[in-house]
Scaffold this motif. Structure first.
Motif, PDB file in Angstrom:
ATOM      1  N   THR A 167       0.836  -1.204   0.000  1.00  0.00           N
ATOM      2  CA  THR A 167       0.000   0.000   0.000  1.00  0.00           C
ATOM      3  C   THR A 167       0.872   1.254   0.000  1.00  0.00           C
ATOM      4  O   THR A 167       0.559   2.233  -0.680  1.00  0.00           O
ATOM      5  CB  THR A 167      -0.937  -0.009   1.216  1.00  0.00           C
ATOM      6  OG1 THR A 167      -1.709  -1.209   1.179  1.00  0.00           O
ATOM      7  CG2 THR A 167      -1.873   1.177   1.205  1.00  0.00           C
ATOM      8  N   GLU A 180      -1.018  13.107   3.084  1.00  0.00           N
ATOM      9  CA  GLU A 180      -2.079  12.373   2.386  1.00  0.00           C
ATOM     10  C   GLU A 180      -2.096  10.909   2.811  1.00  0.00           C
ATOM     11  O   GLU A 180      -3.162  10.326   3.016  1.00  0.00           O
ATOM     12  CB  GLU A 180      -1.896  12.496   0.869  1.00  0.00           C
ATOM     13  CG  GLU A 180      -2.336  13.846   0.339  1.00  0.00           C
ATOM     14  CD  GLU A 180      -1.904  14.108  -1.098  1.00  0.00           C
ATOM     15  OE1 GLU A 180      -2.502  14.981  -1.723  1.00  0.00           O
ATOM     16  OE2 GLU A 180      -0.959  13.448  -1.584  1.00  0.00           O
ATOM     17  N   LYS A 184      -5.427   9.410   4.365  1.00  0.00           N
ATOM     18  CA  LYS A 184      -6.145   8.485   3.483  1.00  0.00           C
ATOM     19  C   LYS A 184      -5.945   7.029   3.892  1.00  0.00           C
ATOM     20  O   LYS A 184      -6.757   6.178   3.551  1.00  0.00           O
ATOM     21  CB  LYS A 184      -5.669   8.658   2.031  1.00  0.00           C
ATOM     22  CG  LYS A 184      -5.876  10.026   1.456  1.00  0.00           C
ATOM     23  CD  LYS A 184      -7.311  10.234   1.024  1.00  0.00           C
ATOM     24  CE  LYS A 184      -7.486  11.641   0.481  1.00  0.00           C
ATOM     25  NZ  LYS A 184      -8.894  11.947   0.251  1.00  0.00           N
ATOM     26  N   VAL A 185      -4.820   6.737   4.560  1.00  0.00           N
ATOM     27  CA  VAL A 185      -4.503   5.334   4.830  1.00  0.00           C
ATOM     28  C   VAL A 185      -4.258   5.040   6.307  1.00  0.00           C
ATOM     29  O   VAL A 185      -4.905   4.168   6.890  1.00  0.00           O
ATOM     30  CB  VAL A 185      -3.276   4.879   4.014  1.00  0.00           C
ATOM     31  CG1 VAL A 185      -2.990   3.406   4.259  1.00  0.00           C
ATOM     32  CG2 VAL A 185      -3.481   5.126   2.523  1.00  0.00           C
ATOM     33  N   GLN A 188      -7.299   5.225   9.012  1.00  0.00           N
ATOM     34  CA  GLN A 188      -8.266   4.135   8.895  1.00  0.00           C
ATOM     35  C   GLN A 188      -7.647   2.797   9.298  1.00  0.00           C
ATOM     36  O   GLN A 188      -8.295   1.973   9.952  1.00  0.00           O
ATOM     37  CB  GLN A 188      -8.799   4.043   7.459  1.00  0.00           C
ATOM     38  CG  GLN A 188      -9.668   5.215   7.027  1.00  0.00           C
ATOM     39  CD  GLN A 188      -8.865   6.371   6.477  1.00  0.00           C
ATOM     40  OE1 GLN A 188      -7.663   6.478   6.724  1.00  0.00           O
ATOM     41  NE2 GLN A 188      -9.506   7.244   5.736  1.00  0.00           N
ATOM     42  N   SER A 189      -6.374   2.582   8.908  1.00  0.00           N
ATOM     43  CA  SER A 189      -5.713   1.328   9.268  1.00  0.00           C
ATOM     44  C   SER A 189      -5.603   1.187  10.776  1.00  0.00           C
ATOM     45  O   SER A 189      -5.614   0.081  11.306  1.00  0.00           O
ATOM     46  CB  SER A 189      -4.299   1.275   8.687  1.00  0.00           C
ATOM     47  OG  SER A 189      -4.340   1.389   7.308  1.00  0.00           O
ATOM     48  N   HIS A 264     -16.914  -0.316   9.288  1.00  0.00           N
ATOM     49  CA  HIS A 264     -17.905  -1.090   8.548  1.00  0.00           C
ATOM     50  C   HIS A 264     -17.238  -2.118   7.647  1.00  0.00           C
ATOM     51  O   HIS A 264     -17.886  -2.863   6.967  1.00  0.00           O
ATOM     52  CB  HIS A 264     -18.777  -0.156   7.721  1.00  0.00           C
ATOM     53  CG  HIS A 264     -17.973   0.708   6.801  1.00  0.00           C
ATOM     54  ND1 HIS A 264     -17.389   1.880   7.209  1.00  0.00           N
ATOM     55  CD2 HIS A 264     -17.605   0.543   5.515  1.00  0.00           C
ATOM     56  CE1 HIS A 264     -16.712   2.419   6.200  1.00  0.00           C
ATOM     57  NE2 HIS A 264     -16.820   1.623   5.167  1.00  0.00           N
ATOM     58  N   TRP A 265     -15.885  -2.111   7.610  1.00  0.00           N
ATOM     59  CA  TRP A 265     -15.196  -3.076   6.773  1.00  0.00           C
ATOM     60  C   TRP A 265     -14.621  -4.170   7.651  1.00  0.00           C
ATOM     61  O   TRP A 265     -14.422  -3.971   8.846  1.00  0.00           O
ATOM     62  CB  TRP A 265     -14.083  -2.396   5.983  1.00  0.00           C
ATOM     63  CG  TRP A 265     -12.982  -1.830   6.827  1.00  0.00           C
ATOM     64  CD1 TRP A 265     -11.811  -2.452   7.176  1.00  0.00           C
ATOM     65  CD2 TRP A 265     -12.932  -0.543   7.439  1.00  0.00           C
ATOM     66  NE1 TRP A 265     -11.052  -1.626   7.955  1.00  0.00           N
ATOM     67  CE2 TRP A 265     -11.708  -0.455   8.147  1.00  0.00           C
ATOM     68  CE3 TRP A 265     -13.813   0.546   7.472  1.00  0.00           C
ATOM     69  CZ2 TRP A 265     -11.336   0.677   8.866  1.00  0.00           C
ATOM     70  CZ3 TRP A 265     -13.427   1.671   8.191  1.00  0.00           C
ATOM     71  CH2 TRP A 265     -12.217   1.727   8.871  1.00  0.00           C
ATOM     72  N   LYS A 266     -14.341  -5.308   7.043  1.00  0.00           N
ATOM     73  CA  LYS A 266     -13.705  -6.401   7.783  1.00  0.00           C
ATOM     74  C   LYS A 266     -12.235  -6.067   7.918  1.00  0.00           C
ATOM     75  O   LYS A 266     -11.558  -5.810   6.938  1.00  0.00           O
ATOM     76  CB  LYS A 266     -13.866  -7.714   7.003  1.00  0.00           C
ATOM     77  CG  LYS A 266     -14.757  -8.716   7.721  1.00  0.00           C
ATOM     78  CD  LYS A 266     -14.771 -10.023   6.972  1.00  0.00           C
ATOM     79  CE  LYS A 266     -16.184 -10.387   6.581  1.00  0.00           C
ATOM     80  NZ  LYS A 266     -16.260 -11.117   5.324  1.00  0.00           N
TER      81      LYS A 266
END
Lengths: 271, 271
Positions: A167, A180, A184-185, A188-189, A264-266
């Motif tokens: 990634t 960024e 962007k990453v 959330q991670s 909401h994601w796995k």
């Protein structure tokens, strides 16, 4: 049309079946709890255990009823301290984690100190903090914050770094800036890791608040526990302990609901 | 699958490149990792020209540096010696002006973004201008119409890789660098995606460099196959594949195809 009604009916009965299924799922736990409480009542009655040593469930219920007002009055300060400590401790931990991830130097300088602070037993620091901050809310909030701080710091650092090399390669090919990549990453991670820590903090902040109240405090569930113990008011003591547990469970549930809303994601398993 | 998205075209279409211009020129490239006694030479004196609009596959035994070559062109690995020109400029310049896109072995989708938002990611970072393809149209191009809102974990491995290809195409790159993009997929899915990649290539006219470890894949996709030898990585042969376009999977059972793969296999055995 008749068909549509039919499916709706089927859906409704399916929902009912799922609900019933949930109850059936929980049945063993419910039976176990009822069994334990009955066993407790049985032993206390049969062996004629004095109330001040171990009150029966009925005595504890009476304790709730007789002390409703005092329990309620002392519940609020503890709740406030726990929440304030939770917010302060976790905020500082998250901000520090972000600093660590962006500056190796800061991590090298301050991480050992954070580890050292974490190794001091909270019971041992509590008197020091009471001496420094006096008898008000402040030392309790500080202790609650301290107890939350370390697990969140460690998890958040891990979470912010838990971005796969692939990634990062992708972001580099896209000429993304560090800022960024962060927004962007990395953020959330880190969320699954952060919530794993917040769940721990949601119960330990209550412990922190209560430990703070043990030392020369005149209010809060912690103070009530000490007072009830010294006066052999065992039913009140037990009721207070249940109130504290209830508080911790409530905070834990709030964090869990927030987690489900936000993630909401796995996510790859966070231990 | 519908053939749409004609507006994706950048150059006159794929197969022919009448002006004979060079998209990527690699001249005497050395790539070394580490320093002192532990230096590993990944590539030693590699020179190759990739024509504008060509589809070149790269194959070689593990350790031949085929991925390193791709990463050096993409400015992900620095050249120790020698020179790389992408459309006449440095790889860094090409990266910053979004001249190429990279597709990794892993789809590297952000798990919290649905398909369409993953395709849009390149447009949100790296300070890019407005020249981009329509993300919805790209999802149609890769056969994912109707799955725009699906999260990556709701998609199969093949579908995820299709999203990654759509994401790569969204900036209208003139070169597509693909590092074993179908390596982790089952054979049936891989065959299907091979055919689709050829179709996308024809429709967009993009130059494609495709690393693989599958001999049939290298032969089926490539106008030319770059065979690399290992330890250290050098060019073994730059072999044209004499099969007409458009190609279809049935060609893989023809004698010509089998002769080509046999030649490739022999070359690889000598590496």
């Amino acid at each position: 049309m008749a068909d549509a009604v039919g499916t709706e009916e089927a859906l409704r009965s399916e929902k009912r079946a799922i609900l019933a299924g949930a109850w059936v799922d929980r049945l063993p736990a419910i039976i176990a709890v009822i069994g334990l409480i009955s066993g407790w009542q049985f032993i206390v009655t049969v062996f004629d255990v004095p109330t001040y040593i171990a009150p029966s469930p009925i005595d504890v219920l009476a304790g709730f009823r007789d002390n409703a007002k005092i329990l309620w009055l002392n519940f609020w300060p503890t709740l406030m301290e726990a929440i304030a400590g939770f917010l302060v401790g976790n905020t500082i931990a998250v901000l520090l984690a972000i600093t660590f991830v962006h500056s190796r130097m800061a991590e090298k300088a301050f991480f050992p100190i954070a580890v050292f602070i974490n190794t001091i037993p909270i019971i041992a620091v509590a008197p020091i903090l009471v001496l420094i901050f006096g008898n008000g809310y402040t030392p309790k909030i500080v202790i609650a914050a301290l107890i939350c701080f370390f697990p969140t710091l460690v998890n958040m650092v891990r979470g912010l770094k838990a971005v796969s090399p692939a990634t990062l390669d992708l972001m580099r090919v896209l000429s993304a800036t560090q800022t960024e990549v962060f927004w962007k990453v990395r953020i959330q991670s880190s969320l699954p890791f952060l919530f794993a820590a917040l769940k721990i903090a949601s119960t330990t902040c209550v412990i922190g608040a209560i430990v703070g109240e043990w030392i020369g405090s005149s209010f809060g569930l912690g103070a009530l526990i000490i007072e009830a113990t010294y006066n052999f008011r065992s039913p009140l003591l037990y009721a207070t302990v249940f109130m504290a547990a209830l508080l911790a469970v409530t905070l834990f549930s709030i964090v869990t609901v927030a987690e489900r809303r936000l993630i909401h994601w796995k996510s790859p398993a966070v231990e | 699958m519908a053939s749409t998205a004609t507006e994706l075209k950048t150059e006159p279409t794929g197969q022919s490149h009448p002006d004979g211009s060079v998209a990527v020129a690699v001249d005497n490239l050395h790539v070394r990792f580490g320093s002192g006694a532990s230096t590993v030479t990944a590539l030693k004196g590699v020179s190759v020209d990739i024509a504008e609009g060509a589809l070149v596959t790269m194959i070689g035994p593990s350790g031949c540096g085929k991925s390193t070559l791709l990463r050096a062109i993409a400015d992900l690995a620095p050249a120790s010696e020698g020179d790389i020109k992408v459309h006449g400029g440095s790889p860094r310049h090409a990266r910053e002006s979004r001249d190429f896109a990279f597709v990794f072995q892993d789809a590297t989708l952000l798990p919290w973004r649905n398909a369409i938002d993953n395709v849009k990611l390149p447009l949100e970072v790296g300070g890019q201008g407005s020249n981009h393809a329509d993300p919805e149209e790209l999802l149609t191009l890769v056969g994912l119409k109707g799955r725009e809102k699906a999260l990556p974990d709701e998609l199969s491995g093949g579908m995820r890789q299709r999203v990654a290809i759509a994401r790569a195409l969204v900036t209208r790159p003139r070169i597509l660098l693909m590092d074993e993009p179908f390596g982790a997929l089952d054979e049936i899915t891989r065959d299907k995606l091979n055919e689709e990649l050829l179709r996308i290539w024809t429709e967009t006219g993009t130059t494609i460099m495709f690393v693989t470890h599958s001999i049939p894949e290298a032969a089926f996709l490539g106008q030319k196959v770059l065979v690399l030898a290992a330890n250290p990585g050098t060019v073994k042969e730059y072999m044209p594949v004499d099969l007409p376009f458009p190609r279809n999977l049935a060609m893989r059972d023809t004698l010509e195809f089998i002769e080509i793969t046999a030649r490739l296999r022999k070359l690889l055995e000598e590496c």
